[in-house]
Scaffold this active site. Structure first.
Site, PDB file in Angstrom:
ATOM      1  N   ASP A  64     -48.505   1.124  49.303  1.00  5.17           N
ATOM      2  CA  ASP A  64     -48.348  -0.149  48.620  1.00  5.17           C
ATOM      3  C   ASP A  64     -47.110  -0.822  49.253  1.00  5.17           C
ATOM      4  O   ASP A  64     -46.335  -0.143  49.947  1.00  5.17           O
ATOM      5  CB  ASP A  64     -48.137   0.143  47.132  1.00  5.17           C
ATOM      6  CG  ASP A  64     -47.689  -1.062  46.357  1.00  5.17           C
ATOM      7  OD1 ASP A  64     -48.455  -2.034  46.298  1.00  5.17           O
ATOM      8  OD2 ASP A  64     -46.555  -1.042  45.833  1.00  5.17           O
ATOM      9  N   ASP A  91     -44.870  -4.011  47.763  1.00  6.87           N
ATOM     10  CA  ASP A  91     -43.799  -4.431  46.849  1.00  6.87           C
ATOM     11  C   ASP A  91     -43.427  -3.307  45.878  1.00  6.87           C
ATOM     12  O   ASP A  91     -44.291  -2.754  45.196  1.00  6.87           O
ATOM     13  CB  ASP A  91     -44.240  -5.663  46.050  1.00  6.87           C
ATOM     14  CG  ASP A  91     -44.468  -6.867  46.940  1.00  6.87           C
ATOM     15  OD1 ASP A  91     -43.533  -7.254  47.645  1.00  6.87           O
ATOM     16  OD2 ASP A  91     -45.591  -7.403  46.937  1.00  6.87           O
TER      17      ASP A  91
HETATM   18  O1  LIG Z   1     -48.672  -8.143  43.175  1.00  4.71           O
HETATM   19  C1  LIG Z   1     -48.239  -8.469  44.288  1.00  4.71           C
HETATM   20  O2  LIG Z   1     -47.989  -9.673  44.581  1.00  4.71           O
HETATM   21  C2  LIG Z   1     -48.048  -7.447  45.361  1.00  4.71           C
HETATM   22  O3  LIG Z   1     -47.730  -6.209  44.844  1.00  4.71           O
HETATM   23  P1  LIG Z   1     -48.002  -4.833  45.624  1.00  4.71           P
HETATM   24  O4  LIG Z   1     -47.463  -4.932  47.035  1.00  4.71           O
HETATM   25  O5  LIG Z   1     -47.202  -3.896  44.783  1.00  4.71           O
HETATM   26  O6  LIG Z   1     -49.480  -4.612  45.574  1.00  4.71           O
HETATM   27 MG   LIG Z   2     -46.139  -2.294  44.151  1.00  5.82          MG
END
Ligand SMILES: O=C(O)COP(=O)(O)O
Ligand SMILES: [Mg+2]
Length: 216
Positions: free
Chosen positions: A14, A16
């Protein structure tokens, strides 16, 4: 589940909250869009607690949290403004979590294939990875709009595994969305020890203290 003996070892990450501490830029951008439309900004911690389901859902959840009634078209307008603002300054306040770059390098040096599965839009994902110097680690990258249905739809993760050309991989993330996605895809999951409080399920008892723990 461990990788098949002799088969290519692969991990999908993942973005973020897992590889990068992007919450401050996301909160700044979404709050700019709210203020530009006459709405109250939200606390950064509140925004960070809602990241992980994509931009549109973040805006909808923030409006709901702030008890601001909104039509679907309002959510669309605020989401577009948020993403425009984010694209203006994608890494002004973002940092890579400690040891992430060196541990991704160690995994690659050990022959692992690495993928990225994020609910951030594809173009913004590629920009952020390149600006932070992380892009060269990944053999496959899929943002929310690079698949028919984003996480928690298991097809999102399966698409990345397909791109990697492997049969199985471990998914590493920071929220229950990621856990649910891996489970639905029939894949192993590890949370990160630096996930924001309460974002992983109680059942995640072995969060990684470093990404290089995957080599153990
Ligand atoms: O929800 C988002 O904008 C991205 O979040 P993620 O990289 O944790 O999937
Ligand atoms: Mg995330």
């Amino acid at each position: 589940m461990t990788p098949a003996q002799g088969g290519p070892r692969a991990a999908v990450f993942d973005l973020d909250g897992t590889l990068i501490d992007s919450g401050p830029d996301i909160a700044h951008a979404v709050n700019r869009s709210f203020v530009a439309h006459g709405l109250e900004p939200a606390d950064e911690a509140v925004v960070i607690g809602l990241i992980g389901n994509g931009a549109h859902r973040l805006v909808a959840d923030l409006l709901w949290r702030q008890r601001i009634p909104a039509a679907p078209s309002d959510i669309d307008v605020l989401t577009a403004a948020y993403l425009e603002s984010y694209a203006d300054a994608p890494v002004a306040r973002t940092t890579i979590f400690p040891h992430v770059a060196e541990d991704l390098a160690a995994l690659r040096a050990a022959g692992w294939r690495l993928g990225l599965c994020t609910n951030k839009p594809q173009a913004l994902t590629e920009t952020v990875l390149a600006k932070l110097g992380l892009d060269h680690f990944f053999d496959a990258v899929r943002g929310a709009d690079a698949v028919p249905a984003r996480k928690p739809d298991p097809g999102h993760l399966r698409a990345v595994i397909g791109d990697l050309g492997v049969r199985e991989a471990i998914y590493v993330g920071d929220t229950e969305v990621d856990e649910a996605t891996a489970q639905a895809a029939g894949m192993a999951f590890r949370g990160v020890g630096w996930a924001a409080p309460g974002r992983l399920s109680q059942g995640e008892s072995r969060p990684l203290s470093r990404l290089s723990d995957l080599l153990a």
